[in-house]
Scaffold this active site. Structure first.
Site, PDB file in Angstrom:
ATOM      1  NE  ARG A   1     -10.269 -10.641  -2.557  1.00  0.00           N
ATOM      2  CZ  ARG A   1     -10.492  -9.777  -3.010  1.00  0.00           C
ATOM      3  NH1 ARG A   1     -10.796 -10.537  -4.429  1.00  0.00           N
ATOM      4  NH2 ARG A   1     -10.874  -8.494  -3.009  1.00  0.00           N
TER       5      ARG A   1
ATOM      6  CE  LYS B   1      -3.962  -2.303   2.382  1.00  0.00           C
ATOM      7  NZ  LYS B   1      -4.911  -2.436   1.424  1.00  0.00           N
TER       8      LYS B   1
END
Length: 500
Positions: free
Chosen positions: A352, A276
């Site tokens: 996920r 990020k």
């Protein structure tokens, strides 16, 4: 903070003084002038009320407040709150007004607070619950990490005035539910050097010890034995060991329904090698465990409410997503515990992966329904903003039950499509599937990815709470910061299911 309901007849002058004698009174006023609130304000202020309101430029707009001090009077402080057009007034507006005036009352030093808000036409128990929750949650403040706590005072007694018979029933679960929300807020707000996988396991242990729940914590070796390659692949880059948390509430007597709540538990998400960068909110990735906070908060509430016939399992696959010599690479292939292979085309789509193994484990418990909550995608934030969570489910019955629970709890959900044709975007040339699809419809392909790890036909719902778990500014009963979103919806759904 204690809550009670008091029925008062508004048409009888002086009836309030015979029933309630607190120091701070809140009166709601509609625009244009109408209703019992205006008559009560007139009785307390006198003929100069209209001139006073004009001088203070009070137009009864929603959320507009003025505080009037009445030295020597009873009550000593009168707070008027605007409610807007009566046609637009409902439970959500009632929550907003209650939270707003609670903060004004606390600033005025209220000890015994009375709320006179118009609840005619609203279901009495629902109105009482909405007001009480909004007052308590609106006054929440987290000062754990300040060297000097700011002085604050909270009312010790809050009376809901003028409510109809049956309203008292709405207060039954307020304390437990709010305690669950406050726990979730504390967990999400804690910095990542404090809220670690170990600390989440300790929080689960504290709930289990306090309320007699069962707790199992799977260590790395346990998870390896179960083949949880997707979850452990994410965890392998961190120096902190992963903790797979399984907390269970069992009711006294026969079990008629078993449900599993699964919460994403990334205590910090650097993005891994898909790091990020500036503008990606990396400094806020402590809230990437908002799903785990919600399910642990719900567990704490349910443990106190103790609904009959309902067995609740809470699952959190907790870890960090970090960069190191041992971290997963883009291009790696992981094998989940159901045998499916996953090509990693983005290490920042890690949640996920942890949920995949958590969902397989949840299905093994043979529940009647599974609900997972996760701060999963920025795409959901773009689609629905910061006040609405996305809901995906192939089960119409479960979806409708959650939508109804969210509406009753004051948490907005919007059902999104599980369009099967979008699943082609997850196709991999070397594995069963990739962990991300194309950018368009990113929240949909994320939900479709999760569906691959749920037993076919088992009622399952996925809530993406990425936009709702944090608020930069105070909004209604949510202070600036962690909101605890999801706890109230889960509790309302679980309690309603237990009662049906």
């Amino acid at each position: 903070m204690e809550f009670r309901c008091l029925a008062v007849t508004p048409a009888v002058p002086g009836a309030l003084k015979e029933t309630w004698t607190g120091d701070t009174l809140v009166v709601g006023l509609f625009a244009p002038a109408a209703g019992s609130g205006r008559a009560l304000a007139q009785e307390l202020v006198g003929e100069g009320l209209e001139a006073l309101l004009q001088r203070r430029r009070f137009e009864a707009k929603p959320g507009q407040t003025i505080t009037l001090e009445r030295p020597g009077g009873s009550p000593a402080s009168l707070i008027l709150v605007g409610l807007g057009d009566p046609a637009d007034f409902g439970l959500e507006a009632l929550r907003q007004a209650s939270a707003e005036v609670a903060r004004s009352a606390a600033a005025a030093g209220a000890v015994e607070l009375g709320l006179w808000l118009p609840v005619e036409g609203l279901e009495p128990a629902a109105a009482a619950a909405a007001m009480a929750e909004a007052v308590r949650l609106g006054l929440y403040a987290d000062q754990r990490f300040k060297s000097e706590a700011e002085p604050s005072s909270l009312p010790s007694l809050v009376s809901l005035l003028g409510v109809a018979a049956g309203a008292e029933a709405g207060l039954a679960h307020v304390a437990a539910t709010c305690s669950g929300v406050e726990l979730a807020r504390r967990l999400v707000a804690a910095p990542p050097n404090k809220a670690t996988p170990q600390s989440l396991a300790e929080e689960a242990a504290a709930i289990a010890d306090a309320f007699g729940l069962e707790l199992k914590v799977l260590e790395r070796d346990d998870c390896e034995a179960l083949g949880m390659g997707a979850y452990l692949g994410v965890a392998q880059g961190s120096d902190l060991p992963p903790k797979f948390i399984h907390l269970t509430y069992r009711p006294a007597g026969e079990v008629s329904r078993r449900v599993v709540l699964v919460g994403k538990g990334l205590t910090f998400d650097s993005g891994g090698y898909n790091l990020k960068t500036a503008g990606s909110q990396i400094e806020m990735m402590k809230y990437d465990m908002g799903g785990s906070a919600a399910v642990l908060g719900a567990a704490r509430a349910i443990a106190e409410i103790r609904p009959a016939g309902l067995e609740v399992h809470v699952i959190v696959a907790s870890c960090e997503n970090m960069i190191s010599g041992g971290a997963i690479h883009p291009g790696d292939v992981l094998t989940a515990s159901n045998g499916k292979t996953i090509e990693i085309n983005n290490t920042d789509a890690e949640g996920r992966l942890t949920l995949a193994d958590a969902l397989v484990y949840a299905c093994g418990l043979e529940p009647d329904a599974i609900v997972d909550l996760a701060t999963l995608t920025g795409a959901c934030v773009i689609a629905l903003g910061e006040e609405i969570a996305g809901l995906w489910s192939p089960s119409n019955g479960l979806a409708e039950a959650l939508l109804s629970a969210g509406n009753a709890a004051g948490e907005a959900l919007w059902r999104m499509p599980l369009r099967s044709s979008y699943k082609k975007g997850l196709k991999s040339h070397i594995a069963d599937l990739k962990n991300t699809g194309p950018r368009p419809g990113g929240s949909i392909t994320a939900a479709l990815f999760l569906q691959d790890f749920v037993t076919n036909g088992l009622p399952w719902a996925h809530l993406d709470i990425a936009g709702t778990v944090w608020s930069d500014k105070a909004r209604g009963e949510d202070p600036a910061g962690a909101t605890g979103f999801g706890v109230r919806t889960l509790v309302a759904w679980l309690v309603a299911g237990a009662a049906s």
